[in-house]
Design an enzyme around this catalytic site. Structure first.
Site, PDB file in Angstrom:
ATOM      1  N   SER A 158       5.843   3.205   8.878  1.00 52.84           N
ATOM      2  CA  SER A 158       4.871   3.670   9.775  1.00 52.84           C
ATOM      3  C   SER A 158       4.100   4.116  10.882  1.00 52.84           C
ATOM      4  CB  SER A 158       3.210   3.884   8.915  1.00 52.84           C
ATOM      5  OG  SER A 158       2.633   4.495   8.786  1.00 52.84           O
ATOM      6  N   HIS A 159       2.948   2.880  11.369  1.00 52.50           N
ATOM      7  CA  HIS A 159       2.728   2.332  12.653  1.00 52.50           C
ATOM      8  C   HIS A 159       3.280   1.090  12.697  1.00 52.50           C
ATOM      9  CE1 HIS A 159       0.377   1.112   9.267  1.00 52.50           C
ATOM     10  NE2 HIS A 159       0.312   0.138   9.984  1.00 52.50           N
ATOM     11  N   GLU A 212      -9.174   9.231   4.605  1.00 51.54           N
ATOM     12  CA  GLU A 212      -9.458   7.605   5.103  1.00 51.54           C
ATOM     13  C   GLU A 212      -9.365   6.995   6.228  1.00 51.54           C
ATOM     14  OE1 GLU A 212      -5.780   5.577   1.781  1.00 51.54           O
ATOM     15  OE2 GLU A 212      -4.758   7.095   3.627  1.00 51.54           O
ATOM     16  N   GLU A 213      -9.848   6.173   6.502  1.00 49.19           N
ATOM     17  CA  GLU A 213     -10.179   5.912   7.854  1.00 49.19           C
ATOM     18  C   GLU A 213      -8.924   5.047   8.712  1.00 49.19           C
ATOM     19  OE1 GLU A 213      -9.985   2.611   8.166  1.00 49.19           O
ATOM     20  OE2 GLU A 213      -8.662   2.124   6.359  1.00 49.19           O
ATOM     21  N   SER A 214      -8.638   4.908   8.393  1.00 42.98           N
ATOM     22  CA  SER A 214      -6.502   4.827   8.895  1.00 42.98           C
ATOM     23  C   SER A 214      -6.055   6.306   9.643  1.00 42.98           C
ATOM     24  CB  SER A 214      -6.173   4.397   7.853  1.00 42.98           C
ATOM     25  OG  SER A 214      -5.333   4.603   6.993  1.00 42.98           O
ATOM     26  N   ASP A 264       5.734   7.906  11.858  1.00 40.98           N
ATOM     27  CA  ASP A 264       6.325   8.780  10.824  1.00 40.98           C
ATOM     28  C   ASP A 264       5.494   9.889  10.459  1.00 40.98           C
ATOM     29  OD1 ASP A 264       4.316   7.378   9.813  1.00 40.98           O
ATOM     30  OD2 ASP A 264       4.432   7.869   7.143  1.00 40.98           O
ATOM     31  N   ASP A 302       1.372   9.133  14.748  1.00 37.90           N
ATOM     32  CA  ASP A 302       2.036   7.833  14.621  1.00 37.90           C
ATOM     33  C   ASP A 302       3.296   7.974  14.493  1.00 37.90           C
ATOM     34  OD1 ASP A 302       1.811   9.184  11.740  1.00 37.90           O
ATOM     35  OD2 ASP A 302       2.011   6.526  11.024  1.00 37.90           O
ATOM     36  N   ARG A 318      -8.751  -6.891   7.297  1.00 35.10           N
ATOM     37  CA  ARG A 318     -10.166  -6.329   7.882  1.00 35.10           C
ATOM     38  C   ARG A 318     -10.741  -5.983   7.212  1.00 35.10           C
ATOM     39  NH1 ARG A 318      -5.465  -3.581   9.945  1.00 35.10           N
ATOM     40  NH2 ARG A 318      -3.595  -2.279   8.575  1.00 35.10           N
ATOM     41  N   ASP A 353       2.387  10.598   9.893  1.00 31.25           N
ATOM     42  CA  ASP A 353       1.176  11.274   8.853  1.00 31.25           C
ATOM     43  C   ASP A 353      -0.426  10.826   9.397  1.00 31.25           C
ATOM     44  OD1 ASP A 353       1.706   8.491   8.142  1.00 31.25           O
ATOM     45  OD2 ASP A 353       2.074   8.811   6.103  1.00 31.25           O
ATOM     46  N   ARG A 354      -0.227   9.779  10.717  1.00 31.52           N
ATOM     47  CA  ARG A 354      -1.789   9.265  10.866  1.00 31.52           C
ATOM     48  C   ARG A 354      -2.293  10.296  12.241  1.00 31.52           C
ATOM     49  NH1 ARG A 354      -2.966   3.123  10.212  1.00 31.52           N
ATOM     50  NH2 ARG A 354      -2.181   2.856   8.736  1.00 31.52           N
ATOM     51  N   LYS A 404       9.671   3.687   0.602  1.00 30.17           N
ATOM     52  CA  LYS A 404       9.360   4.539  -0.552  1.00 30.17           C
ATOM     53  C   LYS A 404       9.517   5.698  -1.414  1.00 30.17           C
ATOM     54  CE  LYS A 404       5.866   7.679   2.034  1.00 30.17           C
ATOM     55  NZ  LYS A 404       4.260   7.809   1.814  1.00 30.17           N
ATOM     56  N   LYS A 440      -0.426  12.497   3.521  1.00 26.97           N
ATOM     57  CA  LYS A 440      -1.681  12.729   5.090  1.00 26.97           C
ATOM     58  C   LYS A 440      -0.620  13.147   5.614  1.00 26.97           C
ATOM     59  CE  LYS A 440      -1.789   7.646   6.681  1.00 26.97           C
ATOM     60  NZ  LYS A 440      -1.195   7.109   5.294  1.00 26.97           N
ATOM     61  N   THR A 486      -7.774   2.282  -1.740  1.00 26.15           N
ATOM     62  CA  THR A 486      -6.585   3.035  -0.125  1.00 26.15           C
ATOM     63  C   THR A 486      -5.427   2.818  -0.910  1.00 26.15           C
ATOM     64  OG1 THR A 486      -8.490   1.140   1.028  1.00 26.15           O
ATOM     65  CG2 THR A 486      -5.908   1.477   1.983  1.00 26.15           C
ATOM     66  N   THR A 531       0.916  -1.322   0.002  1.00 20.23           N
ATOM     67  CA  THR A 531       0.367   0.087  -0.307  1.00 20.23           C
ATOM     68  C   THR A 531       0.689   1.181  -0.180  1.00 20.23           C
ATOM     69  OG1 THR A 531      -1.303  -1.416   1.333  1.00 20.23           O
ATOM     70  CG2 THR A 531      -2.746   1.182   0.969  1.00 20.23           C
ATOM     71  N   ARG A 564       7.373  -2.927   2.834  1.00 15.92           N
ATOM     72  CA  ARG A 564       7.998  -3.015   3.967  1.00 15.92           C
ATOM     73  C   ARG A 564       8.082  -4.260   4.446  1.00 15.92           C
ATOM     74  NH1 ARG A 564       3.224   0.649   6.225  1.00 15.92           N
ATOM     75  NH2 ARG A 564       3.761   2.599   5.080  1.00 15.92           N
TER      76      ARG A 564
HETATM   77  C1  G16 Z   1      -0.973   3.693   4.176  1.00 15.24           C
HETATM   78  C2  G16 Z   1      -1.114   4.318   3.428  1.00 15.24           C
HETATM   79  C3  G16 Z   1      -2.331   4.717   3.402  1.00 15.24           C
HETATM   80  C4  G16 Z   1      -3.629   3.403   3.841  1.00 15.24           C
HETATM   81  C5  G16 Z   1      -3.072   2.412   4.945  1.00 15.24           C
HETATM   82  C6  G16 Z   1      -3.527   1.015   4.625  1.00 15.24           C
HETATM   83  O1  G16 Z   1      -0.777   3.905   5.663  1.00 15.24           O
HETATM   84  O2  G16 Z   1      -0.093   5.002   3.339  1.00 15.24           O
HETATM   85  O3  G16 Z   1      -3.116   5.851   2.115  1.00 15.24           O
HETATM   86  O4  G16 Z   1      -4.572   3.752   4.217  1.00 15.24           O
HETATM   87  O5  G16 Z   1      -1.751   2.471   4.605  1.00 15.24           O
HETATM   88  O6  G16 Z   1      -3.186   0.547   5.167  1.00 15.24           O
HETATM   89  P1  G16 Z   1      -3.923  -0.759   5.298  1.00 15.24           P
HETATM   90  O7  G16 Z   1      -3.070  -1.432   3.353  1.00 15.24           O
HETATM   91  O8  G16 Z   1      -3.090  -1.517   5.715  1.00 15.24           O
HETATM   92  O9  G16 Z   1      -4.972  -1.595   5.373  1.00 15.24           O
HETATM   93  P2  G16 Z   1       1.358   4.447   6.310  1.00 15.24           P
HETATM   94  O10 G16 Z   1       0.503   4.979   7.339  1.00 15.24           O
HETATM   95  O11 G16 Z   1       1.011   2.612   7.215  1.00 15.24           O
HETATM   96  O12 G16 Z   1       1.367   5.005   5.175  1.00 15.24           O
END
Ligand code: G16
Length: 545
Positions: free
Chosen positions: A113-114, A365-367, A281, A279, A498, A283-284, A126, A378, A346, A18, A22
């Site tokens: 990220s998280h 996004e919901e995330s 990095d 989070d 999910r 962005d959340r 990335k 974000k 997503t 996504t 990772r």
């Molecule tokens: C990344 C993307 C987001 C996405 C999220 C969802 O977030 O940047 O746009 O909504 O993954 O991830 P999954 O595929 O696990 O549902 P982040 O914050 O991990 O970079």
């Protein structure tokens, strides 16, 4: 300049998910692993000679080693200059801001990220384009294909660069400029919001805020902006020192992993009126009022409905966008404003082309991600400042604002259930069987609910026409309820299922029904359709958010 060419062989599994590649630190630190992937990125660039690359990460374990490797490889790839955050630090939104402000050729962001960090944790990388946003799927697929045929990587033989002090050094023929990671980002935020109004709010004795940086990258940014420029009392930012293993925590701002913050806001003796977290990095974001968690989908809708209070957006919104699994709350706001609302797969990369084309202003996004046209990622702290600006302008609390929003637009009751670490074969079977059922579902009635549409979400980018298939299974029910099934694209072990649940409740008398209680019939329906318990052996989700 002494360029060294090293023979290498393709390494399996370098397919970006996504958001970039990772993997476990142990995978990334294998000889040649990082080098192969970085060379695969560079081999897909053209015209970078003499240009500027932005480089930084969230400071997690392996960040410092990876940065030195990438600097040497960037010099061999012909970049003229690399702007690298001091100590290798740049939050994801700050990297985006720097790429844009400095008109860089692109950027490399190091983060998972998280996901947890440390020697046994995760690492990630990335590539972002000149617009400051994550590379699109065409580019990431080309990088993957290159990683399958790579035979050589190149670096310039030179000692490590001292990243501890801002300044300029030469690495071969390439300049390495160590920059203050906060400066450009903070200036950008100040240009968007009414900092005087926010400062007045933070100075009110009855308003007490806590920002939990979760020992991740946002600490220095939040301290500089909230406590520095905006004058919030020292100690407003907690867990503010970035640590390579995030202090052993899971830097994901949700009710499970930021439970301390949620508990503090629920404790009447804490004196706190507003809480927020970010989070790994940066962005959340998570927004918490007194004994009240704002769901990310609601947060996006509330920001859109209150755009007029923010100097940068007060002229109006061009449009809004959300990822498909995100609740439809923002759609109702867009409808009332008479502006378009886009539904994308997503992944933040899908918002980029719409933002570049000027077709949207806010997206989320919901995330736990929200952002705008100010960068192409974000932005956690941006969302917090947006909320503070609204609170200051409206003189109301977060729960009051959200409840009033529900009364006006109705409530999209929403939750996500995650089943983590499922065996990949079981997850594949679940989706194969689910997809097999889709053609027969529309028009049927399940547990008293009528299915209006059941499909596998596909998206055609309205700007560049690119097509993305299989972006999640959605089951739309009469009355605006939905169940969506998707496999995470950011995990590093097994598969994470999910299940996204949403029910529209117009009647204000029912808005306070607890979320999981209101969604129980949809949980039962999801089980009936997907046979989660039978196939995975799990009878309850690991994380409910
Ligand atoms: C990344 C993307 C987001 C996405 C999220 C969802 O977030 O940047 O746009 O909504 O993954 O991830 P999954 O595929 O696990 O549902 P982040 O914050 O991990 O970079």
């Amino acid at each position: 300049m002494n360029v060294v060419s090293v023979s290498t062989q393709p390494i399996d599994g370098q397919k970006p998910g996504t958001s970039g590649l990772r993997k476990k630190v142990k995978v990334f630190s294998q000889p040649g692993y990082l080098e192969n992937f970085v060379q695969s990125i560079f081999d897909n660039l053209s015209g970078q000679q003499g240009k500027t690359l932005v480089l930084g990460g969230d400071g997690r374990y392996f960040n410092d080693t990876a940065i030195q490797i990438i600097l040497r490889m960037a010099a061999a790839a012909g970049f003229g200059r690399v702007l690298v955050g001091q100590n290798g630090i740049l939050s994801t939104p700050a990297a985006s801001a720097v790429i844009r402000k400095q008109a860089a050729f692109g950027g490399i962001i190091l983060s998972a990220s998280h996901n947890p960090g440390g020697p046994d944790g995760d690492f990630g990388i990335k590539y972002n384009l000149a617009n400051g946003g994550p590379a699109n799927e065409t580019f990431t697929e080309a990088v993957y294909q290159r990683s399958r045929s790579i035979s050589v990587y190149k670096y310039v033989d030179a000692p490590d660069i001292d990243l501890g002090v801002p300044g300029e050094t030469l690495l071969g023929d390439m300049k390495v400029q160590v920059i203050d990671p906060v400066a450009d980002y903070a200036a950008l935020q100040e240009s968007l919001f009414d900092f005087n109004k926010i400062a007045e709010l933070l100075a009110r004795p009855e308003f007490r805020m806590r920002f939990d940086a979760m020992h991740a990258v946002t600490g220095p940014y939040a301290k500089a902006i909230l406590e520095g420029r905006l004058g919030a009392p020292a100690g407003t930012v907690v867990n503010g020192d970035p640590l390579p293993d995030f202090g052993g925590g899971h830097p994901d701002p949700n009710p499970v992993y930021a439970a301390d913050l949620v508990a503090a806001l629920a404790d009447p003796h804490s004196g706190l009126s507003f809480g927020a977290a970010s989070d790994g990095d940066g962005d959340r974001n998570m927004i918490v009022g007194r004994d009240f968690i704002v769901s990310p989908s609601d947060s996006l809708a509330v920001l859109a409905a209150n755009y007029q209070y923010i100097p940068a957006y007060s002229g109006g919104l061009a449009g809004v966008a959300r990822s498909m699994p995100t609740s439809c709350a923002v759609d109702r706001v867009a409808q009332s404003l008479g502006i378009p609302c886009f539904e994308t797969p997503t992944g933040w990369k899908f918002f980029g082309s719409l933002l570049d084309a000027g077709q949207l202003t806010l997206c989320g996004e919901e995330s736990a991600g929200t952002g705008s046209n100010h960068v192409r990622e974000k932005d956690g702290l941006w969302a917090v400042l947006f909320w503070l600006n609204i609170l200051a302008a409206r003189n109301e609390t977060a729960p009051q604002i959200v409840r009033e929003h529900w009364r006006k637009f109705g409530r999209n009751v929403y939750s996500r259930h995650d089943y983590e670490g499922i065996e990949t074969a079981k997850a594949d079977r679940l989706f194969a069987e689910l997809r097999g059922k889709l053609p027969g579902l529309a028009g049927t009635e399940i547990s008293g609910m009528r299915v209006e549409l059941a499909d596998d979400f596909a998206y055609t980018d309205p700007v560049d026409g690119s097509r993305s298939e299989k972006q999640g299974v959605r089951v739309l029910l009469q009355g605006g309820s939905r169940v969506v099934f998707r496999l995470s694209g950011t995990g590093t072990e097994g598969a994470t299922l999910r299940v996204y649940l949403e029910r529209y409740v117009a009647d204000a008398a029912l808005h306070e029904v607890p979320t999981q209680e209101a969604l129980a019939p949809l949980v039962a329906l999801a089980e009936k359709i997907a046979n989660i318990a039978t196939i995975t052996g799990r009878d309850a989700p690991d994380v409910i958010s």
